[in-house]
Design an enzyme around this catalytic site. Structure first.
Site, PDB file in Angstrom:
ATOM      1  N   LYS A 151     -39.797 -44.188 -56.452  1.00 51.51           N
ATOM      2  CA  LYS A 151     -41.171 -44.058 -56.935  1.00 51.51           C
ATOM      3  C   LYS A 151     -41.796 -42.788 -56.373  1.00 51.51           C
ATOM      4  O   LYS A 151     -41.747 -42.548 -55.173  1.00 51.51           O
ATOM      5  CB  LYS A 151     -42.020 -45.232 -56.469  1.00 51.51           C
ATOM      6  CG  LYS A 151     -41.727 -46.535 -57.165  1.00 51.51           C
ATOM      7  CD  LYS A 151     -42.776 -47.539 -56.711  1.00 51.51           C
ATOM      8  CE  LYS A 151     -42.503 -48.933 -57.169  1.00 51.51           C
ATOM      9  NZ  LYS A 151     -43.514 -49.858 -56.620  1.00 51.51           N
ATOM     10  N   GLU A 193     -43.589 -52.820 -41.759  1.00 51.26           N
ATOM     11  CA  GLU A 193     -42.750 -52.919 -42.960  1.00 51.26           C
ATOM     12  C   GLU A 193     -41.340 -53.409 -42.596  1.00 51.26           C
ATOM     13  O   GLU A 193     -40.690 -54.084 -43.393  1.00 51.26           O
ATOM     14  CB  GLU A 193     -42.672 -51.577 -43.707  1.00 51.26           C
ATOM     15  CG  GLU A 193     -44.017 -51.023 -44.184  1.00 51.26           C
ATOM     16  CD  GLU A 193     -44.593 -51.688 -45.453  1.00 51.26           C
ATOM     17  OE1 GLU A 193     -43.936 -52.587 -46.042  1.00 51.26           O
ATOM     18  OE2 GLU A 193     -45.712 -51.307 -45.846  1.00 51.26           O
ATOM     19  N   ARG A 249     -37.653 -57.608 -57.087  1.00 52.21           N
ATOM     20  CA  ARG A 249     -38.297 -56.530 -56.332  1.00 52.21           C
ATOM     21  C   ARG A 249     -39.728 -56.911 -55.931  1.00 52.21           C
ATOM     22  O   ARG A 249     -40.278 -56.379 -54.972  1.00 52.21           O
ATOM     23  CB  ARG A 249     -38.299 -55.247 -57.178  1.00 52.21           C
ATOM     24  CG  ARG A 249     -38.700 -54.017 -56.389  1.00 52.21           C
ATOM     25  CD  ARG A 249     -38.422 -52.748 -57.195  1.00 52.21           C
ATOM     26  NE  ARG A 249     -38.954 -51.580 -56.498  1.00 52.21           N
ATOM     27  CZ  ARG A 249     -38.609 -50.324 -56.781  1.00 52.21           C
ATOM     28  NH1 ARG A 249     -37.744 -50.075 -57.734  1.00 52.21           N
ATOM     29  NH2 ARG A 249     -39.127 -49.322 -56.118  1.00 52.21           N
ATOM     30  N   ASN A 253     -43.585 -57.075 -52.187  1.00 51.40           N
ATOM     31  CA  ASN A 253     -45.045 -57.099 -52.166  1.00 51.40           C
ATOM     32  C   ASN A 253     -45.606 -58.145 -51.192  1.00 51.40           C
ATOM     33  O   ASN A 253     -46.826 -58.276 -51.055  1.00 51.40           O
ATOM     34  CB  ASN A 253     -45.546 -57.362 -53.585  1.00 51.40           C
ATOM     35  CG  ASN A 253     -46.850 -56.644 -53.857  1.00 51.40           C
ATOM     36  OD1 ASN A 253     -47.090 -55.553 -53.346  1.00 51.40           O
ATOM     37  ND2 ASN A 253     -47.704 -57.270 -54.629  1.00 51.40           N
ATOM     38  N   HIS A 260     -53.565 -54.929 -49.315  1.00 49.52           N
ATOM     39  CA  HIS A 260     -54.282 -53.932 -50.120  1.00 49.52           C
ATOM     40  C   HIS A 260     -55.764 -54.263 -50.214  1.00 49.52           C
ATOM     41  O   HIS A 260     -56.616 -53.371 -50.175  1.00 49.52           O
ATOM     42  CB  HIS A 260     -53.697 -53.848 -51.536  1.00 49.52           C
ATOM     43  CG  HIS A 260     -52.380 -53.137 -51.598  1.00 49.52           C
ATOM     44  ND1 HIS A 260     -51.403 -53.450 -52.532  1.00 49.52           N
ATOM     45  CD2 HIS A 260     -51.868 -52.135 -50.847  1.00 49.52           C
ATOM     46  CE1 HIS A 260     -50.353 -52.662 -52.341  1.00 49.52           C
ATOM     47  NE2 HIS A 260     -50.605 -51.849 -51.326  1.00 49.52           N
TER      48      HIS A 260
HETATM   49  N1  LIG Z   1     -42.848 -44.258 -53.029  1.00 50.65           N
HETATM   50  C1  LIG Z   1     -42.866 -45.442 -52.470  1.00 50.65           C
HETATM   51  O1  LIG Z   1     -42.124 -46.343 -52.843  1.00 50.65           O
HETATM   52  C2  LIG Z   1     -43.816 -45.697 -51.342  1.00 50.65           C
HETATM   53  C3  LIG Z   1     -43.688 -46.851 -50.569  1.00 50.65           C
HETATM   54  C4  LIG Z   1     -44.549 -47.041 -49.500  1.00 50.65           C
HETATM   55  C5  LIG Z   1     -45.536 -46.091 -49.228  1.00 50.65           C
HETATM   56  N2  LIG Z   1     -45.635 -44.994 -49.999  1.00 50.65           N
HETATM   57  C6  LIG Z   1     -46.662 -43.971 -49.733  1.00 50.65           C
HETATM   58  O2  LIG Z   1     -46.419 -43.421 -48.469  1.00 50.65           O
HETATM   59  C7  LIG Z   1     -47.641 -42.891 -47.960  1.00 50.65           C
HETATM   60  C8  LIG Z   1     -47.755 -43.257 -46.496  1.00 50.65           C
HETATM   61  O3  LIG Z   1     -46.681 -42.687 -45.800  1.00 50.65           O
HETATM   62  P1  LIG Z   1     -46.823 -42.260 -44.272  1.00 50.65           P
HETATM   63  O4  LIG Z   1     -47.393 -43.376 -43.531  1.00 50.65           O
HETATM   64  O5  LIG Z   1     -45.525 -41.689 -43.849  1.00 50.65           O
HETATM   65  O6  LIG Z   1     -47.988 -41.150 -44.352  1.00 50.65           O
HETATM   66  P2  LIG Z   1     -47.976 -39.569 -44.107  1.00 50.65           P
HETATM   67  O7  LIG Z   1     -46.970 -38.902 -44.920  1.00 50.65           O
HETATM   68  O8  LIG Z   1     -49.373 -39.117 -44.261  1.00 50.65           O
HETATM   69  O9  LIG Z   1     -47.550 -39.449 -42.585  1.00 50.65           O
HETATM   70  C9  LIG Z   1     -48.387 -40.011 -41.606  1.00 50.65           C
HETATM   71  C10 LIG Z   1     -48.758 -38.964 -40.559  1.00 50.65           C
HETATM   72  O10 LIG Z   1     -47.647 -38.755 -39.712  1.00 50.65           O
HETATM   73  C11 LIG Z   1     -47.351 -37.372 -39.636  1.00 50.65           C
HETATM   74  N3  LIG Z   1     -45.914 -37.268 -39.419  1.00 50.65           N
HETATM   75  C12 LIG Z   1     -44.918 -37.642 -40.242  1.00 50.65           C
HETATM   76  N4  LIG Z   1     -43.735 -37.500 -39.655  1.00 50.65           N
HETATM   77  C13 LIG Z   1     -43.977 -37.022 -38.407  1.00 50.65           C
HETATM   78  C14 LIG Z   1     -43.165 -36.710 -37.295  1.00 50.65           C
HETATM   79  N5  LIG Z   1     -41.838 -36.885 -37.314  1.00 50.65           N
HETATM   80  N6  LIG Z   1     -43.763 -36.242 -36.180  1.00 50.65           N
HETATM   81  C15 LIG Z   1     -45.119 -36.108 -36.114  1.00 50.65           C
HETATM   82  N7  LIG Z   1     -45.932 -36.421 -37.121  1.00 50.65           N
HETATM   83  C16 LIG Z   1     -45.373 -36.873 -38.258  1.00 50.65           C
HETATM   84  C17 LIG Z   1     -47.885 -36.774 -40.881  1.00 50.65           C
HETATM   85  O11 LIG Z   1     -48.184 -35.410 -40.719  1.00 50.65           O
HETATM   86  C18 LIG Z   1     -49.138 -37.605 -41.121  1.00 50.65           C
HETATM   87  O12 LIG Z   1     -50.199 -37.088 -40.385  1.00 50.65           O
HETATM   88  C19 LIG Z   1     -48.742 -43.468 -48.812  1.00 50.65           C
HETATM   89  O13 LIG Z   1     -49.245 -42.455 -49.661  1.00 50.65           O
HETATM   90  C20 LIG Z   1     -48.043 -44.526 -49.644  1.00 50.65           C
HETATM   91  O14 LIG Z   1     -48.615 -44.717 -50.920  1.00 50.65           O
HETATM   92  C21 LIG Z   1     -44.797 -44.778 -51.043  1.00 50.65           C
HETATM   93 ZN   LIG Z   2     -46.335 -51.253 -47.740  1.00 52.15          ZN
END
Ligand SMILES: NC(=O)c1ccc[n+]([C@@H]2O[C@H](COP(=O)([O-])OP(=O)(O)OC[C@H]3O[C@@H](n4cnc5c(N)ncnc54)[C@H](O)[C@@H]3O)[C@@H](O)[C@H]2O)c1
Ligand SMILES: [Zn+2]
Length: 384
Positions: A151, A193, A249, A253, A260
Protein backbone atom coordinates in the site's frame (compact mmCIF):
# COMPACT_ATOMS: atom_id res chain seq x y z
CA UNK A 1 26.49 -16.64 17.52
CA UNK A 2 27.32 -13.33 15.88
CA UNK A 3 27.69 -15.00 12.50
CA UNK A 4 24.32 -16.67 12.87
CA UNK A 5 22.62 -13.41 13.71
CA UNK A 6 24.29 -11.75 10.75
CA UNK A 7 22.93 -14.27 8.28
CA UNK A 8 20.03 -12.46 6.75
CA UNK A 9 16.68 -14.07 6.68
CA UNK A 10 14.82 -13.97 3.42
CA UNK A 11 11.04 -13.87 3.47
CA UNK A 12 9.47 -14.23 0.04
CA UNK A 13 6.14 -12.73 -0.87
CA UNK A 14 4.10 -14.10 -3.77
CA UNK A 15 6.96 -16.42 -4.81
CA UNK A 16 6.87 -17.73 -8.34
CA UNK A 17 4.67 -14.90 -9.61
CA UNK A 18 5.77 -11.95 -11.74
CA UNK A 19 5.37 -9.59 -8.79
CA UNK A 20 7.09 -11.87 -6.29
CA UNK A 21 9.81 -10.28 -4.17
CA UNK A 22 11.89 -10.80 -1.07
CA UNK A 23 12.07 -9.06 2.25
CA UNK A 24 15.64 -9.43 3.48
CA UNK A 25 15.82 -9.14 7.23
CA UNK A 26 19.11 -9.02 9.09
CA UNK A 27 21.64 -6.97 11.02
CA UNK A 28 24.01 -5.59 8.40
CA UNK A 29 21.82 -6.42 5.40
CA UNK A 30 22.21 -2.79 4.32
CA UNK A 31 25.94 -3.33 3.71
CA UNK A 32 24.99 -5.43 0.69
CA UNK A 33 22.74 -2.70 -0.72
CA UNK A 34 24.55 -2.27 -4.03
CA UNK A 35 24.76 -5.95 -4.88
CA UNK A 36 21.14 -6.56 -3.86
CA UNK A 37 20.00 -3.65 -6.06
CA UNK A 38 22.00 -4.92 -9.03
CA UNK A 39 20.35 -8.28 -8.63
CA UNK A 40 16.76 -7.35 -7.72
CA UNK A 41 16.26 -3.85 -9.10
CA UNK A 42 18.76 -3.07 -11.84
CA UNK A 43 18.25 0.50 -13.03
CA UNK A 44 19.97 3.26 -14.93
CA UNK A 45 19.72 5.64 -11.97
CA UNK A 46 18.47 5.54 -8.40
CA UNK A 47 16.51 8.25 -6.57
CA UNK A 48 16.64 7.95 -2.80
CA UNK A 49 13.69 9.65 -1.06
CA UNK A 50 14.08 10.30 2.68
CA UNK A 51 12.91 12.76 5.28
CA UNK A 52 15.57 15.18 6.53
CA UNK A 53 16.04 13.43 9.89
CA UNK A 54 16.83 10.12 8.30
CA UNK A 55 18.80 11.71 5.45
CA UNK A 56 21.04 13.44 8.00
CA UNK A 57 21.51 10.35 10.16
CA UNK A 58 21.91 7.68 7.50
CA UNK A 59 22.08 9.38 4.10
CA UNK A 60 25.84 9.60 3.82
CA UNK A 61 26.27 5.92 4.62
CA UNK A 62 23.69 4.95 1.99
CA UNK A 63 25.31 7.33 -0.48
CA UNK A 64 28.71 5.73 0.09
CA UNK A 65 27.31 2.22 -0.31
CA UNK A 66 25.73 3.18 -3.64
CA UNK A 67 28.79 5.01 -4.87
CA UNK A 68 31.30 2.29 -4.02
CA UNK A 69 28.94 -0.16 -5.70
CA UNK A 70 29.19 1.92 -8.87
CA UNK A 71 25.51 2.96 -8.85
CA UNK A 72 24.36 6.40 -9.99
CA UNK A 73 22.15 7.86 -7.25
CA UNK A 74 20.69 11.16 -6.13
CA UNK A 75 18.97 12.10 -2.86
CA UNK A 76 15.67 13.93 -2.52
CA UNK A 77 14.52 14.92 0.93
CA UNK A 78 11.38 16.30 2.55
CA UNK A 79 10.28 17.71 5.92
CA UNK A 80 9.84 14.92 8.49
CA UNK A 81 6.37 14.01 9.65
CA UNK A 82 2.90 12.97 8.58
CA UNK A 83 2.22 16.51 7.33
CA UNK A 84 4.47 15.70 4.35
CA UNK A 85 2.26 12.87 3.09
CA UNK A 86 0.44 15.22 0.74
CA UNK A 87 -0.20 15.80 -2.93
CA UNK A 88 1.89 18.98 -2.63
CA UNK A 89 5.00 17.09 -1.49
CA UNK A 90 4.29 14.34 -4.04
CA UNK A 91 4.22 17.03 -6.76
CA UNK A 92 7.45 18.63 -5.52
CA UNK A 93 9.28 15.30 -5.50
CA UNK A 94 7.91 14.30 -8.89
CA UNK A 95 8.91 17.64 -10.44
CA UNK A 96 12.38 17.36 -8.89
CA UNK A 97 12.82 13.92 -10.47
CA UNK A 98 11.85 15.32 -13.86
CA UNK A 99 14.17 18.30 -13.44
CA UNK A 100 17.04 16.00 -12.63
CA UNK A 101 16.36 14.01 -15.78
CA UNK A 102 15.04 10.83 -14.19
CA UNK A 103 13.16 8.63 -16.61
CA UNK A 104 11.27 5.37 -16.95
CA UNK A 105 14.42 3.34 -16.34
CA UNK A 106 15.01 4.69 -12.84
CA UNK A 107 14.39 3.06 -9.49
CA UNK A 108 12.99 4.91 -6.51
CA UNK A 109 14.25 3.95 -3.07
CA UNK A 110 12.39 4.95 0.08
CA UNK A 111 14.70 5.37 3.06
CA UNK A 112 12.88 6.01 6.31
CA UNK A 113 9.71 5.47 8.25
CA UNK A 114 6.21 4.80 7.03
CA UNK A 115 5.81 8.34 5.75
CA UNK A 116 8.82 8.01 3.41
CA UNK A 117 7.59 4.57 2.31
CA UNK A 118 4.02 5.67 1.56
CA UNK A 119 5.10 8.89 -0.11
CA UNK A 120 8.03 7.55 -2.16
CA UNK A 121 5.93 4.51 -3.03
CA UNK A 122 3.19 6.71 -4.42
CA UNK A 123 5.77 8.72 -6.36
CA UNK A 124 7.09 5.43 -7.79
CA UNK A 125 3.58 4.18 -8.60
CA UNK A 126 2.75 7.30 -10.59
CA UNK A 127 6.06 8.55 -12.02
CA UNK A 128 6.06 7.74 -15.76
CA UNK A 129 3.06 5.47 -14.97
CA UNK A 130 5.12 3.45 -12.56
CA UNK A 131 8.82 2.74 -12.03
CA UNK A 132 10.77 0.23 -9.96
CA UNK A 133 10.55 0.71 -6.20
CA UNK A 134 12.71 -0.49 -3.31
CA UNK A 135 12.05 0.02 0.39
CA UNK A 136 14.59 0.55 3.15
CA UNK A 137 12.47 0.92 6.29
CA UNK A 138 14.23 2.61 9.21
CA UNK A 139 11.48 2.91 11.87
CA UNK A 140 10.15 -0.12 13.72
CA UNK A 141 6.66 0.60 12.40
CA UNK A 142 7.92 0.74 8.82
CA UNK A 143 9.93 -2.50 9.24
CA UNK A 144 7.12 -4.60 10.64
CA UNK A 145 4.07 -2.95 9.16
CA UNK A 146 4.18 -0.16 6.57
CA UNK A 147 6.78 -1.76 4.26
CA UNK A 148 4.74 -4.95 3.91
CA UNK A 149 1.61 -5.21 1.83
CA UNK A 150 2.14 -2.92 -1.14
CA UNK A 151 0.00 0.00 0.00
CA UNK A 152 1.27 3.45 -0.91
CA UNK A 153 -0.54 6.75 -0.60
CA UNK A 154 -1.20 10.20 0.69
CA UNK A 155 -3.42 12.06 3.12
CA UNK A 156 -5.96 14.51 1.72
CA UNK A 157 -8.30 16.98 3.44
CA UNK A 158 -11.01 14.29 3.41
CA UNK A 159 -8.93 11.84 5.42
CA UNK A 160 -5.73 9.87 5.84
CA UNK A 161 -4.48 7.51 3.12
CA UNK A 162 -7.47 8.21 0.86
CA UNK A 163 -5.44 8.62 -2.32
CA UNK A 164 -2.98 5.92 -3.22
CA UNK A 165 -2.06 2.84 -5.18
CA UNK A 166 -0.97 -0.71 -4.61
CA UNK A 167 2.67 -1.11 -5.64
CA UNK A 168 4.85 -4.00 -4.60
CA UNK A 169 8.55 -3.19 -4.22
CA UNK A 170 11.28 -5.18 -6.01
CA UNK A 171 12.91 -5.86 -2.68
CA UNK A 172 12.72 -4.69 0.93
CA UNK A 173 15.94 -4.35 2.97
CA UNK A 174 15.02 -4.58 6.62
CA UNK A 175 18.04 -3.91 8.80
CA UNK A 176 17.20 -3.53 12.50
CA UNK A 177 20.54 -1.80 13.12
CA UNK A 178 18.87 1.42 11.88
CA UNK A 179 16.72 1.32 15.02
CA UNK A 180 19.65 2.38 17.21
CA UNK A 181 18.93 6.02 16.31
CA UNK A 182 15.12 5.86 16.47
CA UNK A 183 13.63 8.08 19.23
CA UNK A 184 12.20 6.09 22.14
CA UNK A 185 8.62 7.20 21.62
CA UNK A 186 8.68 6.06 17.98
CA UNK A 187 10.22 2.78 18.98
CA UNK A 188 7.65 2.06 21.70
CA UNK A 189 4.79 2.96 19.37
CA UNK A 190 6.11 0.43 16.85
CA UNK A 191 6.15 -2.31 19.47
CA UNK A 192 2.34 -2.02 19.70
CA UNK A 193 2.03 -3.36 16.15
CA UNK A 194 4.26 -6.30 17.07
CA UNK A 195 1.96 -7.08 19.99
CA UNK A 196 -0.94 -6.88 17.55
CA UNK A 197 0.72 -9.45 15.30
CA UNK A 198 1.05 -11.79 18.26
CA UNK A 199 -2.54 -11.21 19.36
CA UNK A 200 -4.07 -11.92 15.95
CA UNK A 201 -1.89 -14.70 14.64
CA UNK A 202 0.59 -16.35 16.99
CA UNK A 203 0.41 -17.04 20.68
CA UNK A 204 3.99 -18.30 20.50
CA UNK A 205 5.21 -14.99 19.19
CA UNK A 206 3.15 -13.17 21.82
CA UNK A 207 4.76 -15.32 24.52
CA UNK A 208 8.20 -14.38 23.17
CA UNK A 209 7.28 -10.73 23.55
CA UNK A 210 5.85 -11.26 27.04
CA UNK A 211 9.02 -13.08 28.10
CA UNK A 212 11.32 -10.36 26.75
CA UNK A 213 9.69 -7.05 27.62
CA UNK A 214 12.83 -5.79 29.36
CA UNK A 215 15.22 -6.64 26.55
CA UNK A 216 12.76 -5.16 24.07
CA UNK A 217 12.71 -1.88 25.99
CA UNK A 218 16.52 -1.96 26.22
CA UNK A 219 16.60 -2.62 22.48
CA UNK A 220 18.85 -5.59 22.86
CA UNK A 221 20.04 -6.22 19.31
CA UNK A 222 19.30 -9.90 19.19
CA UNK A 223 15.86 -9.58 20.78
CA UNK A 224 14.91 -6.82 18.37
CA UNK A 225 16.11 -8.84 15.40
CA UNK A 226 13.83 -11.71 16.51
CA UNK A 227 10.96 -9.30 17.11
CA UNK A 228 11.28 -7.80 13.63
CA UNK A 229 11.74 -11.18 11.98
CA UNK A 230 8.68 -12.65 13.72
CA UNK A 231 6.46 -9.72 12.87
CA UNK A 232 7.61 -9.56 9.25
CA UNK A 233 6.78 -13.26 8.90
CA UNK A 234 3.32 -12.82 10.39
CA UNK A 235 2.34 -9.76 8.39
CA UNK A 236 3.76 -11.24 5.15
CA UNK A 237 1.84 -14.42 5.66
CA UNK A 238 -1.42 -12.52 6.21
CA UNK A 239 -1.09 -10.14 3.26
CA UNK A 240 0.39 -12.80 1.00
CA UNK A 241 -2.81 -14.70 1.58
CA UNK A 242 -5.12 -11.84 0.77
CA UNK A 243 -3.50 -9.24 -1.46
CA UNK A 244 -6.59 -7.21 -2.26
CA UNK A 245 -8.13 -7.22 1.21
CA UNK A 246 -11.11 -9.42 0.51
CA UNK A 247 -11.05 -11.43 3.70
CA UNK A 248 -8.55 -12.48 6.34
CA UNK A 249 -6.38 -9.39 5.93
CA UNK A 250 -9.10 -7.62 7.94
CA UNK A 251 -7.63 -9.10 11.13
CA UNK A 252 -4.75 -6.63 10.80
CA UNK A 253 -7.33 -4.04 11.74
CA UNK A 254 -7.55 -5.41 15.29
CA UNK A 255 -7.32 -2.49 17.72
CA UNK A 256 -7.56 -0.03 14.85
CA UNK A 257 -11.28 0.81 14.75
CA UNK A 258 -11.09 2.19 18.28
CA UNK A 259 -7.46 3.25 17.78
CA UNK A 260 -8.28 5.42 14.76
CA UNK A 261 -11.26 6.91 16.60
CA UNK A 262 -9.04 7.85 19.55
CA UNK A 263 -6.45 9.35 17.19
CA UNK A 264 -9.19 11.35 15.52
CA UNK A 265 -10.66 12.64 18.80
CA UNK A 266 -7.18 13.64 19.97
CA UNK A 267 -6.50 15.35 16.66
CA UNK A 268 -3.60 12.99 15.83
CA UNK A 269 -1.43 14.24 18.70
CA UNK A 270 -0.90 10.69 19.96
CA UNK A 271 1.53 8.30 18.22
CA UNK A 272 -0.46 5.79 16.16
CA UNK A 273 0.93 2.81 18.08
CA UNK A 274 -0.21 4.26 21.41
CA UNK A 275 -3.74 4.60 20.06
CA UNK A 276 -3.58 1.05 18.72
CA UNK A 277 -2.50 -0.24 22.14
CA UNK A 278 -5.52 1.41 23.74
CA UNK A 279 -7.72 0.20 20.89
CA UNK A 280 -6.62 -3.42 21.28
CA UNK A 281 -7.50 -3.34 24.98
CA UNK A 282 -10.95 -1.90 24.33
CA UNK A 283 -11.61 -4.28 21.45
CA UNK A 284 -10.57 -7.25 23.60
CA UNK A 285 -13.14 -6.04 26.11
CA UNK A 286 -15.76 -5.78 23.38
CA UNK A 287 -14.91 -9.30 22.24
CA UNK A 288 -15.20 -10.67 25.75
CA UNK A 289 -18.60 -9.01 26.18
CA UNK A 290 -20.03 -10.39 22.95
CA UNK A 291 -18.57 -13.83 23.60
CA UNK A 292 -16.08 -13.92 20.72
CA UNK A 293 -12.92 -13.35 22.77
CA UNK A 294 -11.86 -15.77 25.52
CA UNK A 295 -12.30 -14.34 29.04
CA UNK A 296 -9.04 -13.00 30.48
CA UNK A 297 -7.64 -11.90 27.13
CA UNK A 298 -8.04 -8.22 27.94
CA UNK A 299 -6.21 -8.54 31.26
CA UNK A 300 -3.34 -10.46 29.71
CA UNK A 301 -2.97 -7.89 26.96
CA UNK A 302 -3.07 -5.01 29.45
CA UNK A 303 -0.29 -6.58 31.48
CA UNK A 304 1.95 -7.05 28.45
CA UNK A 305 1.37 -3.54 27.11
CA UNK A 306 2.00 -2.03 30.52
CA UNK A 307 5.37 -3.78 30.82
CA UNK A 308 6.29 -2.52 27.36
CA UNK A 309 5.58 1.10 28.34
CA UNK A 310 2.42 1.31 26.25
CA UNK A 311 -0.87 2.83 27.41
CA UNK A 312 -3.80 0.52 28.16
CA UNK A 313 -6.65 3.02 28.37
CA UNK A 314 -7.74 6.18 26.63
CA UNK A 315 -6.61 9.35 28.43
CA UNK A 316 -9.18 10.14 31.16
CA UNK A 317 -10.12 13.51 29.70
CA UNK A 318 -11.75 12.12 26.59
CA UNK A 319 -15.38 11.26 26.43
CA UNK A 320 -16.31 7.69 25.49
CA UNK A 321 -19.29 8.92 23.48
CA UNK A 322 -17.06 11.00 21.22
CA UNK A 323 -14.85 7.97 20.56
CA UNK A 324 -17.90 5.93 19.58
CA UNK A 325 -19.07 8.73 17.30
CA UNK A 326 -15.64 8.79 15.65
CA UNK A 327 -15.66 5.03 14.93
CA UNK A 328 -18.32 5.67 12.29
CA UNK A 329 -15.85 7.83 10.39
CA UNK A 330 -13.28 5.11 9.81
CA UNK A 331 -13.01 4.47 6.09
CA UNK A 332 -13.18 0.76 6.83
CA UNK A 333 -16.72 1.17 8.15
CA UNK A 334 -18.86 -0.06 5.30
CA UNK A 335 -22.41 1.13 4.76
CA UNK A 336 -22.11 3.23 7.94
CA UNK A 337 -22.21 0.17 10.19
CA UNK A 338 -19.12 -0.25 12.31
CA UNK A 339 -17.48 -3.66 12.13
CA UNK A 340 -14.70 -4.89 14.40
CA UNK A 341 -11.93 -7.40 13.81
CA UNK A 342 -11.88 -9.26 17.12
CA UNK A 343 -9.56 -11.98 18.39
CA UNK A 344 -10.94 -15.31 19.56
CA UNK A 345 -8.11 -15.59 22.09
CA UNK A 346 -4.61 -14.19 22.55
CA UNK A 347 -2.90 -15.40 19.38
CA UNK A 348 -5.80 -16.26 17.14
CA UNK A 349 -8.67 -14.97 15.07
CA UNK A 350 -11.39 -17.14 13.61
CA UNK A 351 -13.94 -16.30 10.94
CA UNK A 352 -17.48 -15.96 12.22
CA UNK A 353 -20.82 -16.48 10.52
CA UNK A 354 -20.70 -16.59 6.73
CA UNK A 355 -16.90 -16.78 6.92
CA UNK A 356 -16.53 -13.10 7.76
CA UNK A 357 -13.56 -11.90 9.77
CA UNK A 358 -15.29 -8.87 11.25
CA UNK A 359 -18.47 -8.44 13.28
CA UNK A 360 -20.91 -5.64 13.81
CA UNK A 361 -21.05 -4.49 17.42
CA UNK A 362 -23.78 -2.33 19.00
CA UNK A 363 -22.58 1.08 20.23
CA UNK A 364 -23.76 0.30 23.77
CA UNK A 365 -21.28 -2.60 24.02
CA UNK A 366 -18.47 -0.37 22.73
CA UNK A 367 -19.33 2.30 25.29
CA UNK A 368 -19.19 -0.21 28.13
CA UNK A 369 -15.82 -1.51 27.01
CA UNK A 370 -14.49 2.04 26.75
CA UNK A 371 -15.68 2.94 30.24
CA UNK A 372 -14.04 -0.04 31.87
CA UNK A 373 -10.62 1.33 32.83
CA UNK A 374 -9.13 -1.14 35.27
CA UNK A 375 -5.43 -0.54 34.60
CA UNK A 376 -4.08 2.95 35.23
CA UNK A 377 -2.02 4.53 32.48
CA UNK A 378 1.62 4.77 33.52
CA UNK A 379 3.22 8.21 33.87
CA UNK A 380 5.54 7.98 30.90
CA UNK A 381 2.71 7.04 28.55
CA UNK A 382 0.22 9.70 29.69
CA UNK A 383 2.87 12.30 29.11
CA UNK A 384 2.02 12.76 25.44
N1 LIG B 1 1.47 1.37 3.75
C1 LIG B 1 1.04 0.73 4.81
O1 LIG B 1 0.57 -0.40 4.73
C2 LIG B 1 1.12 1.39 6.15
C3 LIG B 1 0.90 0.65 7.31
C4 LIG B 1 1.03 1.28 8.54
C5 LIG B 1 1.36 2.64 8.59
N2 LIG B 1 1.56 3.32 7.45
C6 LIG B 1 1.91 4.75 7.47
O2 LIG B 1 3.14 4.89 8.11
C7 LIG B 1 3.23 6.21 8.64
C8 LIG B 1 3.83 6.14 10.03
O3 LIG B 1 5.12 5.59 9.94
P1 LIG B 1 6.26 5.98 10.98
O4 LIG B 1 5.72 5.84 12.33
O5 LIG B 1 7.48 5.24 10.60
O6 LIG B 1 6.39 7.57 10.73
P2 LIG B 1 7.57 8.46 10.11
O7 LIG B 1 7.97 7.98 8.79
O8 LIG B 1 7.13 9.86 10.21
O9 LIG B 1 8.77 8.21 11.12
C9 LIG B 1 8.62 8.61 12.46
C10 LIG B 1 9.76 9.53 12.87
O10 LIG B 1 10.92 8.75 13.07
C11 LIG B 1 12.00 9.29 12.33
N3 LIG B 1 12.86 8.16 11.98
C12 LIG B 1 12.57 7.11 11.19
N4 LIG B 1 13.57 6.23 11.19
C13 LIG B 1 14.52 6.73 12.02
C14 LIG B 1 15.77 6.26 12.48
N5 LIG B 1 16.26 5.07 12.12
N6 LIG B 1 16.48 7.04 13.32
C15 LIG B 1 15.98 8.24 13.74
N7 LIG B 1 14.80 8.71 13.37
C16 LIG B 1 14.07 7.97 12.52
C17 LIG B 1 11.38 10.04 11.21
O11 LIG B 1 12.23 11.05 10.73
C18 LIG B 1 10.12 10.59 11.85
O12 LIG B 1 10.42 11.78 12.52
C19 LIG B 1 1.84 6.78 8.62
O13 LIG B 1 1.74 7.74 7.59
C20 LIG B 1 0.97 5.58 8.28
O14 LIG B 1 -0.20 5.92 7.55
C21 LIG B 1 1.45 2.73 6.23
ZN1 LIG C 1 -1.45 0.42 12.68
Amino acid sequence: VRAGVRTPDVISLHPGTAGGFDIRVGLGVIDRLASILKEEAPAHRYAVIADRNVAELHGSRIGRLLETGGLDAEFFDFTPGEASKTRAVWATLTDALLEHGFGRDCCIISLGGGVAGDLAGFVAATFMRGVAFVQIPTSLLAMIDASIGGKTGLDVPGGKNLVGAFLQPRVVLTDPSFLATLPEREFTAGVAEAVKHGMIASERYLEEIEANTDSIRRRDERTILELVRGSVRIKSEIVGDDVLEAGRRAILNFGHTIGHAIEHVLDYTLPHGFAVAMGMVVESGIGETVGITAPGTRRRLEAALHRLGLPTAAPPGIDAQSIVAATGMDKKARASRVRYALVSSAGSCRPGTAGRWTVEVPDAVVLDALRNRPAPVSQETTDV
